[in-house]
Scaffold this active site. Structure first.
Site, PDB file in Angstrom:
ATOM      1  CG  PHE A  14      -1.583   1.220   1.647  1.00 28.94           C
ATOM      2  CD1 PHE A  14      -2.292   1.908   0.510  1.00 28.94           C
ATOM      3  CD2 PHE A  14      -1.415   1.896   2.752  1.00 28.94           C
ATOM      4  CE1 PHE A  14      -3.000   3.074   0.869  1.00 28.94           C
ATOM      5  CE2 PHE A  14      -2.033   3.143   3.130  1.00 28.94           C
ATOM      6  CZ  PHE A  14      -2.811   3.731   2.064  1.00 28.94           C
ATOM      7  CG  ASN A  32       7.884 -11.542   0.046  1.00 28.61           C
ATOM      8  OD1 ASN A  32       7.072 -10.818   0.073  1.00 28.61           O
ATOM      9  ND2 ASN A  32       8.038 -12.178   1.203  1.00 28.61           N
ATOM     10  N   GLY A  71       1.854  -7.912  -1.280  1.00 32.01           N
ATOM     11  CA  GLY A  71       1.701  -6.925  -2.215  1.00 32.01           C
ATOM     12  C   GLY A  71       1.107  -7.431  -3.564  1.00 32.01           C
ATOM     13  CE1 TYR A 100       4.180  -4.387  11.771  1.00 28.33           C
ATOM     14  CE2 TYR A 100       3.549  -2.960  13.323  1.00 28.33           C
ATOM     15  CZ  TYR A 100       3.706  -3.109  12.051  1.00 28.33           C
ATOM     16  OH  TYR A 100       3.501  -1.940  11.203  1.00 28.33           O
ATOM     17  CE  LYS A 111       7.134  -1.956  11.219  1.00 30.43           C
ATOM     18  NZ  LYS A 111       7.565  -2.116   9.822  1.00 30.43           N
TER      19      LYS A 111
HETATM   20  N1  LIG Z   1      -0.272   1.438   6.594  1.00 26.92           N
HETATM   21  C1  LIG Z   1      -0.026   2.170   7.682  1.00 26.92           C
HETATM   22  O1  LIG Z   1      -0.947   2.905   8.104  1.00 26.92           O
HETATM   23  C2  LIG Z   1       1.284   1.650   8.571  1.00 26.92           C
HETATM   24  C3  LIG Z   1       1.401   2.329   9.870  1.00 26.92           C
HETATM   25  C4  LIG Z   1       2.514   2.072  10.499  1.00 26.92           C
HETATM   26  C5  LIG Z   1       3.661   1.568  10.068  1.00 26.92           C
HETATM   27  N2  LIG Z   1       3.706   1.220   8.485  1.00 26.92           N
HETATM   28  C6  LIG Z   1       4.801   0.359   7.970  1.00 26.92           C
HETATM   29  O2  LIG Z   1       4.833   0.798   6.691  1.00 26.92           O
HETATM   30  C7  LIG Z   1       5.343  -0.163   5.780  1.00 26.92           C
HETATM   31  C8  LIG Z   1       4.443  -0.513   4.605  1.00 26.92           C
HETATM   32  O3  LIG Z   1       3.022  -0.873   5.127  1.00 26.92           O
HETATM   33  P1  LIG Z   1       1.847  -1.228   4.144  1.00 26.92           P
HETATM   34  O4  LIG Z   1       0.455  -0.522   4.734  1.00 26.92           O
HETATM   35  O5  LIG Z   1       2.192  -0.735   2.960  1.00 26.92           O
HETATM   36  O6  LIG Z   1       2.025  -2.735   4.013  1.00 26.92           O
HETATM   37  P2  LIG Z   1       1.505  -3.710   2.950  1.00 26.92           P
HETATM   38  O7  LIG Z   1       1.440  -5.045   3.639  1.00 26.92           O
HETATM   39  O8  LIG Z   1       0.640  -3.262   2.012  1.00 26.92           O
HETATM   40  O9  LIG Z   1       2.978  -3.787   2.256  1.00 26.92           O
HETATM   41  C9  LIG Z   1       4.164  -4.705   2.606  1.00 26.92           C
HETATM   42  C10 LIG Z   1       4.783  -4.932   1.593  1.00 26.92           C
HETATM   43  O10 LIG Z   1       6.128  -5.854   1.495  1.00 26.92           O
HETATM   44  C11 LIG Z   1       6.104  -6.907   1.092  1.00 26.92           C
HETATM   45  N3  LIG Z   1       6.721  -7.888   1.697  1.00 26.92           N
HETATM   46  C12 LIG Z   1       6.529  -8.339   3.146  1.00 26.92           C
HETATM   47  N4  LIG Z   1       7.561  -9.351   3.648  1.00 26.92           N
HETATM   48  C13 LIG Z   1       8.652  -8.964   2.407  1.00 26.92           C
HETATM   49  C14 LIG Z   1       9.999  -9.764   2.440  1.00 26.92           C
HETATM   50  N5  LIG Z   1      10.203 -10.676   3.404  1.00 26.92           N
HETATM   51  N6  LIG Z   1      10.663  -9.548   1.415  1.00 26.92           N
HETATM   52  C15 LIG Z   1      10.153  -8.751   0.306  1.00 26.92           C
HETATM   53  N7  LIG Z   1       8.948  -8.008   0.434  1.00 26.92           N
HETATM   54  C16 LIG Z   1       8.006  -8.423   1.333  1.00 26.92           C
HETATM   55  C17 LIG Z   1       4.678  -7.296   0.908  1.00 26.92           C
HETATM   56  O11 LIG Z   1       4.563  -8.099  -0.250  1.00 26.92           O
HETATM   57  C18 LIG Z   1       4.052  -5.986   0.432  1.00 26.92           C
HETATM   58  O12 LIG Z   1       4.151  -5.715  -0.848  1.00 26.92           O
HETATM   59  C19 LIG Z   1       5.285  -1.433   6.726  1.00 26.92           C
HETATM   60  O13 LIG Z   1       6.733  -1.430   7.257  1.00 26.92           O
HETATM   61  C20 LIG Z   1       4.759  -1.217   8.090  1.00 26.92           C
HETATM   62  O14 LIG Z   1       5.036  -1.683   9.088  1.00 26.92           O
HETATM   63  C21 LIG Z   1       2.277   1.206   7.789  1.00 26.92           C
END
Ligand SMILES: NC(=O)c1ccc[n+]([C@@H]2O[C@H](COP(=O)([O-])OP(=O)(O)OC[C@H]3O[C@@H](n4cnc5c(N)ncnc54)[C@H](O)[C@@H]3O)[C@@H](O)[C@H]2O)c1
Length: 313
Positions: free
Chosen positions: A15, A36, A40, A148, A152
């Site tokens: 996202f 991976n 996603g 989690y 972090k």
């Molecule tokens: N969306 C939010 O509000 C929010 C809030 C706090 C923190 N975050 C952080 O922001 C980042 C992105 O969050 P998001 O909401 O886009 O999540 P998401 O799940 O949509 O995106 C994570 C992406 O990482 C990929 N991925 C996971 N493990 C992997 C690996 N081992 N190797 C390669 N790719 C891998 C997934 O396929 C996915 O495309 C994360 O680190 C999350 O902890 C997001």
């Protein structure tokens, strides 16, 4: 500074990552994604997937060779890949710790070897646990409750150590609740929006007095890229709206925006979610990032929700 720079985005098919990649490609950066595809998908990247300045590497942040190939010839690394979510981490604790720590240490050591200039790590407001005061400031005590959040905190410390030892400009962004088009259905806003579109009841846990700091994806992307460009040294920044909204108010707002008003039901807390991880209130103090980036036209919650609804119709 963005145009012409070589940028790696891990988790770029997720996202947040996909919105960042789209902006970076549009601004003329040469962008590679390492993902991976565990959560996603390529649809999120459909606007840019065939652009000349976009490259996709299907691989894993815990695989040394994948990381080496991806970081090679890169100026900036934005590390967004993660197994996201407190519930998922609760049932796969060791796995989440293992992949977070292995991933960050491989990415940081390859960044040093490849002479990367800027490193960005996506952390989370979960590191604050239940805040002792609101809004949360970057220097407040960290009381992570879930695996989690613990992962972090540890990754943030790795970033600080590498930034200090090797002089890489590093930003850690603690995202609060970012929302917007293409977010997956594990989060409250996409869930409520889908219920309204089907004319279903909106289930609000408990009394709905819990509060969250919701920020629209375009605002989060703006702050991330602007702060990344201006930052020097190691810094942690909250990324949020600075406002808190109760879940009851969120449900009422979504209901009022839908074609037909929806009923709101107050239901028992989600039993799949370990109660000891429940956080009641969240609100970001965003003065640090705003003083770095300046003021910017923010999307109100109402505006952001309308755009999400339109994207789903
Ligand atoms: N969306 C939010 O509000 C929010 C809030 C706090 C923190 N975050 C952080 O922001 C980042 C992105 O969050 P998001 O909401 O886009 O999540 P998401 O799940 O949509 O995106 C994570 C992406 O990482 C990929 N991925 C996971 N493990 C992997 C690996 N081992 N190797 C390669 N790719 C891998 C997934 O396929 C996915 O495309 C994360 O680190 C999350 O902890 C997001």
């Amino acid at each position: 500074m963005i145009a012409g720079s070589r940028v790696l985005v891990t988790g770029g098919a997720g996202f947040l990552g996909s919105h960042l990649c789209t902006r970076l490609v549009e601004e003329g950066a040469d962008v590679s994604v390492l993902d991976n595809f565990s959560s996603g998908n390529l649809e999120r990247l459909e606007k840019i997937v065939s652009c000349e300045n976009f490259h996709l590497i299907e691989g894993d942040i815990t695989n040394a060779e994948d990381v080496r190939q991806s970081v090679k010839d890169t100026d900036t690394v934005l590390h967004f890949a993660a197994k996201v979510g407190v519930i998922r981490a609760a049932s796969h604790g060791i796995d989440v710790l293992d992949s977070t720590l292995k991933g960050i240490s491989l990415l940081l050591s390859e960044s040093v070897r490849g002479e990367v200039k800027t490193f960005v790590f996506a952390s989370s407001s979960e590191v604050y646990g239940e805040p002792l005061r609101l809004p949360s400031r970057e220097d407040d005590p960290l009381v992570p409750r879930s695996t989690y959040a613990v992962a972090k905190v540890a990754a943030e410390r790795y970033c600080e150590e590498y930034a200090t030892l090797y002089g890489i400009d590093t930003c850690v962004f603690r995202y609060f609740n970012v929302y917007g088009p293409h977010q997956n259905d594990n989060f409250v806003i996409p869930q409520f929006l889908r219920h309204t579109l089907k004319g279903e009841v909106l289930p609000v846990y408990g009394s709905g007095a819990q509060t969250r700091d919701f920020s629209y994806i375009d605002d989060a992307v703006f702050l991330t890229l602007e702060a990344m460009n201006r930052n020097r040294g190691f810094n942690i920044y909250n990324v949020g709206s600075g406002e808190n909204t109760s879940l009851k108010k969120l449900a009422e707002l979504i209901s009022s925006l839908s074609i037909k008003e929806c009923e709101i039901a107050f239901v028992e807390l989600d039993r799949r979610r370990p109660q000891e991880y429940e956080i009641i209130h969240r609100q970001a103090d965003i003065s640090k990032i705003v003083s770095l980036c300046g003021t910017f036209p923010r999307h109100s919650l109402e505006e952001g929700l309308k755009t999400c609804l339109e994207a789903l119709m």
